[in-house]
Scaffold this motif. Structure first.
Motif, mmCIF file in Angstrom:
data_model
loop_
_atom_site.group_PDB
_atom_site.id
_atom_site.type_symbol
_atom_site.label_atom_id
_atom_site.label_comp_id
_atom_site.label_asym_id
_atom_site.label_seq_id
_atom_site.Cartn_x
_atom_site.Cartn_y
_atom_site.Cartn_z
ATOM 1 N N GLY A 185 12.888 12.255 -2.439
ATOM 2 C CA GLY A 185 13.195 10.951 -1.866
ATOM 3 C C GLY A 185 12.431 10.589 -0.609
ATOM 4 O O GLY A 185 12.817 9.653 0.098
ATOM 5 N N LEU A 226 12.351 7.158 1.699
ATOM 6 C CA LEU A 226 12.590 7.177 3.145
ATOM 7 C C LEU A 226 11.504 6.402 3.877
ATOM 8 O O LEU A 226 11.796 5.580 4.763
ATOM 9 N N THR A 228 17.836 -3.524 2.100
ATOM 10 C CA THR A 228 18.133 -2.554 3.151
ATOM 11 C C THR A 228 18.412 -3.251 4.466
ATOM 12 O O THR A 228 19.351 -2.887 5.195
ATOM 13 N N GLU A 264 25.402 10.623 1.894
ATOM 14 C CA GLU A 264 24.026 10.737 2.378
ATOM 15 C C GLU A 264 23.504 9.336 2.658
ATOM 16 O O GLU A 264 23.668 8.433 1.829
ATOM 17 N N LEU A 298 20.475 6.740 5.054
ATOM 18 C CA LEU A 298 19.361 6.579 5.978
ATOM 19 C C LEU A 298 19.937 6.130 7.303
ATOM 20 O O LEU A 298 20.736 5.184 7.349
ATOM 21 N N TYR A 324 17.082 10.886 6.856
ATOM 22 C CA TYR A 324 18.274 11.050 6.040
ATOM 23 C C TYR A 324 19.309 11.846 6.823
ATOM 24 O O TYR A 324 18.961 12.728 7.615
ATOM 25 N N ARG A 379 22.125 6.048 0.871
ATOM 26 C CA ARG A 379 20.941 6.369 0.086
ATOM 27 C C ARG A 379 21.167 5.956 -1.361
ATOM 28 O O ARG A 379 22.214 6.217 -1.936
#
Length: 338
Positions: A137, A141, A270, A289, A291, A304, A337
């Motif tokens: 991932g 990110l 986002t 989990e 960001l 993360y 996430r």
């Protein structure tokens, strides 16, 4: 997670250069040229160095760093206001419909028209992840950190955001679109033009390209088939952009014919759905989990983290708190996430 997104500085030249050599050409925002990369880092340092809220022509470069080893393994860029020093040209793919009564037939012709419709938009680009890190991932990110950066500095970005994806490049390093269109006017192959572009930018294409519409039927089948298609390595990036709300609206790059994706900035998923919170504790046991981003300008960091939510704020796992340099009472932006 041991990786963190941070602001680039002048010490990142060697890292950018090594990554640029791995792109395989046609990667406009990451050319394998030390002078061009130095100019980017200098321009980025100026942008990070002041907090003017006015929208102007700025560039921010971000880096993906292993917080444990110090290795730099990826990069991405944000342009606040394209087309201010030079016109920002794109081709717009459209259709001309004509009808003949005598033949009782309707003819539809696809055309490429040179346009500056996207001038003044913000741009996200220059995303590159080292081939050895394309798991876990990290590409996501890198990509989503850009939107959290925009959110933290919203007044400095435009109301529309674009992303240009590299077009199709064949096994020999050539571009079917370039060979079928621009190459006929410039007398140089794609690789030669790519090298020139790395140093001087693609304004030379706009200066010399015919300004009248181009009928796609006049192009070779290979060139026509490549219009609006991303490079195979960019298909995942295109899906990530679509998940954020970007769409292909028939704009393509004048250099290699790759698709240009656009979105209203405030509708980027986002950016729109992220939440602000206070760190109430640093401890293990977070159930989600996410960001997490913090800081402004050169102090911006994103990683993360395992988080837990409470009525007072969020908890962070110790590794993420260390990577982000956070303590209890600090403010963060976060989003789950995907």
């Amino acid at each position: 997670m041991t990786f963190v997104i941070r602001a680039a500085d002048r010490h990142d030249l060697s890292h950018l250069y090594e990554m640029a050599k791995l792109t395989g050409g046609g990667f406009t925002n990451l050319p394998p040229d030390r002078n061009a990369l130095t100019a980017k880092l200098d321009r980025s340092a100026v942008a990070f160095g002041h907090d003017d809220t006015a929208v102007s022509d700025e560039l921010f470069v971000l880096m993906l760093e292993n917080n444990v080893t110090g290795e730099v393994r990826g990069t991405c860029q944000l342009f606040t206001h394209v087309g201010q020093k030079h016109p920002f040209y794109s081709y717009r793919l459209g259709t001309l419909t004509q009808h003949s009564r005598e033949l009782s037939r309707t003819f539809r012709a696809e055309m490429l028209s040179l346009t500056t419709d996207l001038e003044g938009a913000s741009e996200v680009g220059g995303l590159f992840l080292h081939p050895g890190e394309r798991a876990g991932g990290l590409g996501l990110l890198l990509a989503r950190s850009r939107y959290l950066f925009i959110r933290a500095h919203r007044p400095r970005f435009a109301d529309r955001t674009l992303a240009e994806l590299r077009g199709v490049i064949d096994e020999a390093g050539g571009s079917p679109f370039w060979d079928g269109l621009a190459g006929r006017f410039f007398g140089m192959g794609f690789q030669q033009a790519d090298e020139f572009n790395a140093v001087h930018g693609h304004q030379f294409i706009a200066d010399l390209m015919p300004k009248h519409p181009i009928y796609t039927a006049m192009l070779s089948d290979h060139a026509r088939a490549s219009i609006g298609l991303p490079h195979p390595s960019g298909r995942a990036a295109m899906r990530m952009l679509e998940n954020e709300g970007f769409a292909f609206e028939n704009y393509i790059d004048i250099f290699d014919g790759g698709p240009t994706m656009t979105v209203k900035t405030d509708q980027i998923r986002t950016l729109r759905d992220a939440q602000d919170a206070t760190v109430v504790a640093v401890r293990e046991g977070g159930s989600a989990e996410a960001l997490v981003a913090t800081g402004r300008l050169a102090a911006f960091r994103c990683a993360y983290a395992r988080i837990g939510t409470t009525e007072e704020g969020v908890t962070l796992d110790p590794a993420a708190a260390a990577a982000l340099r956070l303590r209890e009472g600090d403010r963060v932006s976060w989003i789950g996430r995907i």
